[in-house]
Design an enzyme around this catalytic site. Structure first.
Site, mmCIF file in Angstrom:
data_model
loop_
_atom_site.group_PDB
_atom_site.id
_atom_site.type_symbol
_atom_site.label_atom_id
_atom_site.label_comp_id
_atom_site.label_asym_id
_atom_site.label_seq_id
_atom_site.Cartn_x
_atom_site.Cartn_y
_atom_site.Cartn_z
ATOM 1 N N ASP A 21 13.363 -19.043 -28.235
ATOM 2 C CA ASP A 21 12.740 -19.518 -29.406
ATOM 3 C C ASP A 21 12.389 -18.527 -30.694
ATOM 4 O OD1 ASP A 21 13.036 -21.894 -28.396
ATOM 5 O OD2 ASP A 21 10.843 -22.465 -28.770
ATOM 6 N N ASP A 66 14.362 -24.377 -30.871
ATOM 7 C CA ASP A 66 13.479 -25.586 -31.172
ATOM 8 C C ASP A 66 14.027 -26.144 -32.250
ATOM 9 O OD1 ASP A 66 11.266 -26.613 -29.906
ATOM 10 O OD2 ASP A 66 9.822 -25.829 -31.465
ATOM 11 N N HIS A 68 13.622 -29.725 -33.946
ATOM 12 C CA HIS A 68 13.091 -30.969 -34.156
ATOM 13 C C HIS A 68 13.575 -31.839 -35.186
ATOM 14 C CE1 HIS A 68 10.298 -29.325 -31.300
ATOM 15 N NE2 HIS A 68 9.606 -28.784 -31.936
ATOM 16 N N HIS A 72 9.234 -35.848 -35.619
ATOM 17 C CA HIS A 72 8.981 -35.316 -34.251
ATOM 18 C C HIS A 72 7.433 -35.566 -33.943
ATOM 19 C CE1 HIS A 72 8.735 -32.625 -30.701
ATOM 20 N NE2 HIS A 72 9.762 -33.232 -30.349
ATOM 21 N N LYS A 124 16.671 -27.693 -28.213
ATOM 22 C CA LYS A 124 15.764 -28.496 -27.205
ATOM 23 C C LYS A 124 14.636 -29.192 -28.353
ATOM 24 C CE LYS A 124 12.675 -24.568 -26.625
ATOM 25 N NZ LYS A 124 11.626 -24.987 -27.183
ATOM 26 N N CYS A 168 6.484 -21.715 -25.047
ATOM 27 C CA CYS A 168 7.912 -21.862 -24.758
ATOM 28 C C CYS A 168 8.364 -21.019 -23.805
ATOM 29 C CB CYS A 168 8.820 -22.366 -25.933
ATOM 30 S SG CYS A 168 8.299 -23.726 -26.846
HETATM 31 C C1 VGL Z 1 6.674 -23.661 -29.524
HETATM 32 C C2 VGL Z 1 4.936 -24.736 -30.165
HETATM 33 C C3 VGL Z 1 5.747 -25.614 -30.709
HETATM 34 C C4 VGL Z 1 7.293 -22.195 -28.751
HETATM 35 C C5 VGL Z 1 7.547 -24.580 -29.780
HETATM 36 O O1 VGL Z 1 8.509 -21.874 -29.058
HETATM 37 O O2 VGL Z 1 6.413 -21.639 -28.119
HETATM 38 N N1 VGL Z 1 5.502 -23.549 -29.619
HETATM 39 N N2 VGL Z 1 6.880 -25.473 -30.547
HETATM 40 ZN ZN ZN Z 2 8.257 -27.034 -31.248
#
Ligand code: VGL
Ligand code: ZN
Length: 218
Positions: A21, A66, A68, A72, A124, A168
């Site tokens: 991410d 990430d 969304h 979401h 994801k 993540c």
């Molecule tokens: C993440 C919060 C929400 C991350 C992703 O990449 O750690 N944290 N979505």
């Molecule tokens: Zn997220």
């Protein structure tokens, strides 16, 4: 000096990298919606440099992204009366409500390293009903293609870093270990949302047999 994932012969061919991410919305550099402390230009440049250096050595690289939809479940804006970082119960589990982030096709959902660096970019969090911290599966247990991609590339150990340590990165590293990969977590190339959960995450990963290393071991 921490253990190197590349110390034994042949390791370069069977070690994969998962950059987690590494997206604008998680960085102060891009004034992201969910900017994590310490994600300024020097940090982002360092991660990119290390990643490109690994690429030049012939290591196979993967990224998670990430990704969304607007509706979401993890966005506080989709829960009337809720504030950012409130928690609710979703499918029997605690869900942190985040500011809307990494919305599909938005500029700050982009990965901050050129896409052609990676053998695959695994998206994801695309199902509006489930969050997905792990790059391997969502909270509804629907798998991504990451396991297959790693196995198809003959990867047996993975080097993991990115954002955020306590969400993540942690979930992805733990799932990799659970799936039988040997995991090296590069601590200095990660940043966490909060100090305490970040320390807890490092401890939990260590307990699960994950090697916590620094980038000078790469
Ligand atoms: C993440 C919060 C929400 C991350 C992703 O990449 O750690 N944290 N979505
Ligand atoms: Zn997220």
């Amino acid at each position: 000096m921490s253990p190197s994932p590349f110390s034994d012969p042949g390791a370069l061919a069977t070690t994969g990298v998962i950059v987690v991410d590494f997206q604008g919305d998680f960085t102060t550099l891009k004034q992201g919606a969910l900017a994590v402390d310490g994600t300024d230009e020097p940090y982002v440049k360092e991660v990119e440099q290390v990643t490109l250096r690994l690429k030049s050595r012939g290591v196979t690289l993967f990224a998670t992204q990430d990704w969304h939809p607007e509706d979401h479940v993890s966005f506080f804006t989709n829960h009337p009366g809720k504030q950012p970082f409130d928690t609710i119960e979703v499918h029997g589990e605690t869900q942190v409500l985040w500011p809307p982030h990494c919305v599909q096709e938005s500029g700050n959902a982009g990965i901050l390293i050129p896409a052609d660096t990676f053998t695959a970019i695994v998206k994801k969090g695309t199902d509006p009903r489930f969050d997905s911290y792990s790059g391997f599966k969502d909270q509804g247990n629907t798998p991504t293609e990451l396991t297959q991609r790693l196995r198809a590339a003959n990867i047996t150990r993975v080097v993991v870093y990115g954002l955020a340590t306590d969400y993540c990165v942690k979930a992805t590293a733990l799932d990799a270990a659970e799936r039988g990969f040997e995991v090296f977590l590069v601590e200095d190339l990660c940043r966490g949302v909060a100090k305490e959960t970040t320390l807890d995450a490092l401890e939990e990963m260590k307990q699960q047999g994950i090697h916590i290393i620094t980038s000078n071991a790469l």
